[in-house]
Design a protein around this motif. Sequence first.
Motif, PDB file in Angstrom:
ATOM      1  N   LEU A 192      49.412 -52.539  42.241  1.00 55.54           N
ATOM      2  CA  LEU A 192      49.264 -51.160  42.724  1.00 55.54           C
ATOM      3  C   LEU A 192      49.979 -50.992  43.765  1.00 55.54           C
ATOM      4  CD1 LEU A 192      46.114 -48.717  41.976  1.00 55.54           C
ATOM      5  CD2 LEU A 192      47.639 -48.526  44.164  1.00 55.54           C
ATOM      6  N   SER A 193      49.566 -51.489  45.002  1.00 54.59           N
ATOM      7  CA  SER A 193      49.975 -51.428  46.505  1.00 54.59           C
ATOM      8  C   SER A 193      51.293 -51.445  46.552  1.00 54.59           C
ATOM      9  CB  SER A 193      49.175 -52.149  47.545  1.00 54.59           C
ATOM     10  OG  SER A 193      47.778 -51.857  47.476  1.00 54.59           O
TER      11      SER A 193
ATOM     12  N   PRO B 206      41.778 -61.587  39.756  1.00 55.10           N
ATOM     13  CA  PRO B 206      42.261 -60.541  38.817  1.00 55.10           C
ATOM     14  C   PRO B 206      42.164 -58.999  39.514  1.00 55.10           C
ATOM     15  CG  PRO B 206      40.718 -61.794  37.470  1.00 55.10           C
ATOM     16  CD  PRO B 206      40.892 -62.355  38.746  1.00 55.10           C
ATOM     17  N   VAL B 207      40.927 -58.891  40.253  1.00 56.47           N
ATOM     18  CA  VAL B 207      41.090 -57.422  40.896  1.00 56.47           C
ATOM     19  C   VAL B 207      41.941 -57.421  42.026  1.00 56.47           C
ATOM     20  CG1 VAL B 207      39.253 -56.380  42.420  1.00 56.47           C
ATOM     21  CG2 VAL B 207      38.298 -57.180  40.335  1.00 56.47           C
ATOM     22  N   GLU B 208      42.033 -58.541  42.604  1.00 56.59           N
ATOM     23  CA  GLU B 208      42.749 -58.372  43.742  1.00 56.59           C
ATOM     24  C   GLU B 208      44.434 -58.504  43.291  1.00 56.59           C
ATOM     25  OE1 GLU B 208      41.820 -61.959  46.158  1.00 56.59           O
ATOM     26  OE2 GLU B 208      40.004 -61.139  46.676  1.00 56.59           O
TER      27      GLU B 208
ATOM     28  N   LEU C  81      40.261 -50.288  48.469  1.00 57.17           N
ATOM     29  CA  LEU C  81      40.220 -50.738  47.194  1.00 57.17           C
ATOM     30  C   LEU C  81      39.357 -52.169  46.915  1.00 57.17           C
ATOM     31  CD1 LEU C  81      42.963 -49.314  45.015  1.00 57.17           C
ATOM     32  CD2 LEU C  81      40.672 -48.554  44.745  1.00 57.17           C
ATOM     33  N   ALA C  82      39.970 -53.120  47.796  1.00 57.46           N
ATOM     34  CA  ALA C  82      39.505 -54.512  47.879  1.00 57.46           C
ATOM     35  C   ALA C  82      37.988 -54.439  48.383  1.00 57.46           C
ATOM     36  CB  ALA C  82      40.569 -55.263  48.444  1.00 57.46           C
ATOM     37  N   LYS C  83      37.718 -53.610  49.451  1.00 55.41           N
ATOM     38  CA  LYS C  83      36.377 -53.522  50.130  1.00 55.41           C
ATOM     39  C   LYS C  83      35.496 -53.241  48.959  1.00 55.41           C
ATOM     40  CE  LYS C  83      37.571 -52.604  54.650  1.00 55.41           C
ATOM     41  NZ  LYS C  83      37.450 -51.687  55.763  1.00 55.41           N
TER      42      LYS C  83
ATOM     43  N   VAL D 139      44.071 -59.239  50.854  1.00 60.54           N
ATOM     44  CA  VAL D 139      44.976 -57.984  50.529  1.00 60.54           C
ATOM     45  C   VAL D 139      45.648 -57.451  51.880  1.00 60.54           C
ATOM     46  CG1 VAL D 139      45.008 -55.731  49.737  1.00 60.54           C
ATOM     47  CG2 VAL D 139      43.665 -57.319  48.239  1.00 60.54           C
ATOM     48  N   ASN D 140      45.039 -57.380  52.636  1.00 61.91           N
ATOM     49  CA  ASN D 140      45.738 -56.823  53.904  1.00 61.91           C
ATOM     50  C   ASN D 140      46.503 -57.843  54.436  1.00 61.91           C
ATOM     51  OD1 ASN D 140      46.216 -55.577  56.503  1.00 61.91           O
ATOM     52  ND2 ASN D 140      44.458 -56.166  57.617  1.00 61.91           N
TER      53      ASN D 140
END
Length: 156
Positions: free
Chosen positions: A99-100, A91-93, A122-124, A135-136
């Motif tokens: 957002l991105s 859910p965080v990712e 943000l993911a870090k 994410v990257n």
Amino acid sequence: MDHPEEPAAKPKGKTAARRAARSLAMQALYQWQLAGHSLNEIEAQFRVDNDFSAVDGAYFREILHGVATQKTELDAELTPCLDRPLDELDPVELAILRLSTFELRNRLDVPYRVAINEGIELAKVFGATDGHKFVNGVLDKLAPRLRAAEVSAGRR
């Protein structure tokens, strides 16, 4: 008398205010995804619980409400770049990717490399151990689809 070490210089001005807005917006989106409370409730809670003096409050609001309003379209843009179903994402990712994706789609004033880097950062901070790599990878696939001219100009 000993002086404590000076903290590392932090970005100032618009850059720092936007970064703070993204960070809070990502947390608010995470809460919205999980709890399903109204955006206005979540926004009000975040404004009460956090010091917004160094936050671009308008940007926070734009991201929070923009992602929620465009959720279906953002998810449709993201899905072809994923290696698993959307509902299997952390859910965080997912909040970070939405957002991105919102920034890549809607904020042409934000260079695509900045949108990607901010998502990675943000993911870090908030994601799982290697979440930033995931994410990257997703954003690297997504950027050429949403910003073809900008990406190809950057690769010349």
